[in-house]
Scaffold this motif. Sequence first.
Motif, PDB file in Angstrom:
ATOM      1  N   LYS A  19       0.841  -1.207   0.000  1.00  0.00           N
ATOM      2  CA  LYS A  19       0.000   0.000   0.000  1.00  0.00           C
ATOM      3  C   LYS A  19       0.875   1.256   0.000  1.00  0.00           C
ATOM      4  O   LYS A  19       0.585   2.226  -0.714  1.00  0.00           O
ATOM      5  CB  LYS A  19      -0.940  -0.013   1.211  1.00  0.00           C
ATOM      6  CG  LYS A  19      -1.878   1.164   1.277  1.00  0.00           C
ATOM      7  CD  LYS A  19      -2.847   1.179   0.114  1.00  0.00           C
ATOM      8  CE  LYS A  19      -3.827   2.324   0.238  1.00  0.00           C
ATOM      9  NZ  LYS A  19      -4.712   2.415  -0.931  1.00  0.00           N
ATOM     10  N   ILE A  20       1.942   1.245   0.776  1.00  0.00           N
ATOM     11  CA  ILE A  20       2.852   2.392   0.814  1.00  0.00           C
ATOM     12  C   ILE A  20       3.489   2.605  -0.559  1.00  0.00           C
ATOM     13  O   ILE A  20       3.601   3.738  -1.033  1.00  0.00           O
ATOM     14  CB  ILE A  20       3.916   2.214   1.921  1.00  0.00           C
ATOM     15  CG1 ILE A  20       3.253   2.347   3.292  1.00  0.00           C
ATOM     16  CG2 ILE A  20       5.042   3.231   1.769  1.00  0.00           C
ATOM     17  CD1 ILE A  20       4.123   1.923   4.458  1.00  0.00           C
ATOM     18  N   GLU A  21       3.877   1.533  -1.208  1.00  0.00           N
ATOM     19  CA  GLU A  21       4.465   1.632  -2.547  1.00  0.00           C
ATOM     20  C   GLU A  21       3.459   2.201  -3.548  1.00  0.00           C
ATOM     21  O   GLU A  21       3.792   3.056  -4.371  1.00  0.00           O
ATOM     22  CB  GLU A  21       4.970   0.257  -3.009  1.00  0.00           C
ATOM     23  CG  GLU A  21       5.746   0.305  -4.296  1.00  0.00           C
ATOM     24  CD  GLU A  21       7.028   1.129  -4.208  1.00  0.00           C
ATOM     25  OE1 GLU A  21       7.423   1.691  -5.244  1.00  0.00           O
ATOM     26  OE2 GLU A  21       7.626   1.221  -3.132  1.00  0.00           O
ATOM     27  N   GLU A  75      -3.810  14.409   1.334  1.00  0.00           N
ATOM     28  CA  GLU A  75      -4.502  13.276   1.947  1.00  0.00           C
ATOM     29  C   GLU A  75      -3.680  11.994   1.815  1.00  0.00           C
ATOM     30  O   GLU A  75      -3.573  11.219   2.772  1.00  0.00           O
ATOM     31  CB  GLU A  75      -5.877  13.080   1.307  1.00  0.00           C
ATOM     32  CG  GLU A  75      -6.877  14.150   1.705  1.00  0.00           C
ATOM     33  CD  GLU A  75      -8.192  14.057   0.934  1.00  0.00           C
ATOM     34  OE1 GLU A  75      -8.466  12.999   0.325  1.00  0.00           O
ATOM     35  OE2 GLU A  75      -8.934  15.040   0.946  1.00  0.00           O
ATOM     36  N   LEU A  76      -3.110  11.762   0.644  1.00  0.00           N
ATOM     37  CA  LEU A  76      -2.291  10.563   0.449  1.00  0.00           C
ATOM     38  C   LEU A  76      -1.029  10.612   1.298  1.00  0.00           C
ATOM     39  O   LEU A  76      -0.594   9.592   1.852  1.00  0.00           O
ATOM     40  CB  LEU A  76      -1.921  10.403  -1.028  1.00  0.00           C
ATOM     41  CG  LEU A  76      -2.996   9.791  -1.912  1.00  0.00           C
ATOM     42  CD1 LEU A  76      -2.568   9.845  -3.378  1.00  0.00           C
ATOM     43  CD2 LEU A  76      -3.285   8.353  -1.510  1.00  0.00           C
ATOM     44  N   LYS A  77      -0.439  11.788   1.423  1.00  0.00           N
ATOM     45  CA  LYS A  77       0.761  11.952   2.255  1.00  0.00           C
ATOM     46  C   LYS A  77       0.435  11.622   3.708  1.00  0.00           C
ATOM     47  O   LYS A  77       1.198  10.925   4.390  1.00  0.00           O
ATOM     48  CB  LYS A  77       1.290  13.385   2.114  1.00  0.00           C
ATOM     49  CG  LYS A  77       2.534  13.676   2.912  1.00  0.00           C
ATOM     50  CD  LYS A  77       3.780  13.149   2.229  1.00  0.00           C
ATOM     51  CE  LYS A  77       5.042  13.637   2.875  1.00  0.00           C
ATOM     52  NZ  LYS A  77       5.416  12.891   4.070  1.00  0.00           N
ATOM     53  N   ASP A  81       1.993   8.623   5.918  1.00  0.00           N
ATOM     54  CA  ASP A  81       2.616   8.879   7.224  1.00  0.00           C
ATOM     55  C   ASP A  81       1.997   8.003   8.315  1.00  0.00           C
ATOM     56  O   ASP A  81       2.707   7.476   9.178  1.00  0.00           O
ATOM     57  CB  ASP A  81       2.509  10.354   7.600  1.00  0.00           C
ATOM     58  CG  ASP A  81       3.366  11.254   6.716  1.00  0.00           C
ATOM     59  OD1 ASP A  81       4.255  10.739   5.993  1.00  0.00           O
ATOM     60  OD2 ASP A  81       3.132  12.484   6.730  1.00  0.00           O
ATOM     61  N   ALA A  82       0.676   7.827   8.269  1.00  0.00           N
ATOM     62  CA  ALA A  82      -0.010   6.989   9.253  1.00  0.00           C
ATOM     63  C   ALA A  82       0.418   5.524   9.119  1.00  0.00           C
ATOM     64  O   ALA A  82       0.658   4.842  10.128  1.00  0.00           O
ATOM     65  CB  ALA A  82      -1.532   7.117   9.098  1.00  0.00           C
ATOM     66  N   LEU A  83       0.532   5.051   7.875  1.00  0.00           N
ATOM     67  CA  LEU A  83       0.981   3.680   7.652  1.00  0.00           C
ATOM     68  C   LEU A  83       2.413   3.477   8.122  1.00  0.00           C
ATOM     69  O   LEU A  83       2.740   2.454   8.731  1.00  0.00           O
ATOM     70  CB  LEU A  83       0.839   3.302   6.179  1.00  0.00           C
ATOM     71  CG  LEU A  83      -0.593   3.169   5.657  1.00  0.00           C
ATOM     72  CD1 LEU A  83      -0.580   2.958   4.141  1.00  0.00           C
ATOM     73  CD2 LEU A  83      -1.337   2.051   6.353  1.00  0.00           C
ATOM     74  N   LEU A  84       3.267   4.445   7.843  1.00  0.00           N
ATOM     75  CA  LEU A  84       4.654   4.353   8.295  1.00  0.00           C
ATOM     76  C   LEU A  84       4.740   4.341   9.814  1.00  0.00           C
ATOM     77  O   LEU A  84       5.589   3.666  10.397  1.00  0.00           O
ATOM     78  CB  LEU A  84       5.492   5.490   7.701  1.00  0.00           C
ATOM     79  CG  LEU A  84       5.762   5.404   6.208  1.00  0.00           C
ATOM     80  CD1 LEU A  84       6.439   6.674   5.703  1.00  0.00           C
ATOM     81  CD2 LEU A  84       6.622   4.180   5.882  1.00  0.00           C
ATOM     82  N   GLU A  85       3.863   5.094  10.446  1.00  0.00           N
ATOM     83  CA  GLU A  85       3.832   5.135  11.917  1.00  0.00           C
ATOM     84  C   GLU A  85       3.467   3.755  12.479  1.00  0.00           C
ATOM     85  O   GLU A  85       4.026   3.319  13.483  1.00  0.00           O
ATOM     86  CB  GLU A  85       2.840   6.194  12.390  1.00  0.00           C
ATOM     87  CG  GLU A  85       2.874   6.477  13.867  1.00  0.00           C
ATOM     88  CD  GLU A  85       4.194   7.055  14.359  1.00  0.00           C
ATOM     89  OE1 GLU A  85       4.576   6.747  15.510  1.00  0.00           O
ATOM     90  OE2 GLU A  85       4.854   7.807  13.609  1.00  0.00           O
TER      91      GLU A  85
END
Length: 88
Positions: A19-21, A75-77, A81-85
């Motif tokens: 998803k991050i990719e 919004e995507l950023k 950031d939330a996923l990385l957290e």
Amino acid sequence: MDTSKQLIKKVVLKTLLSKIEEINHKLADLKTSLGYFEKKYGMATEAFYHHFIEGSLEDEMDFFEWKTTKEMYDELKAEKDALLEILK
């Protein structure tokens, strides 16, 4: 940790990374679009957005597209950031 928990953890991690990719690719496309507008109108996106929101710019179709592109980028950023957290 038993094998099923390890498998679930591995699948979830792989899904998050995928998803991050995907978000990274979309962000790159949106950044290209933002760069196009910045070059075309000689104004940074943040400055444009401020002027557009306060109503000091015309109602050009490009400006509505630029505003939407910036909001999608933001919004995507935030989602990335939330996923990385979560991965920390």
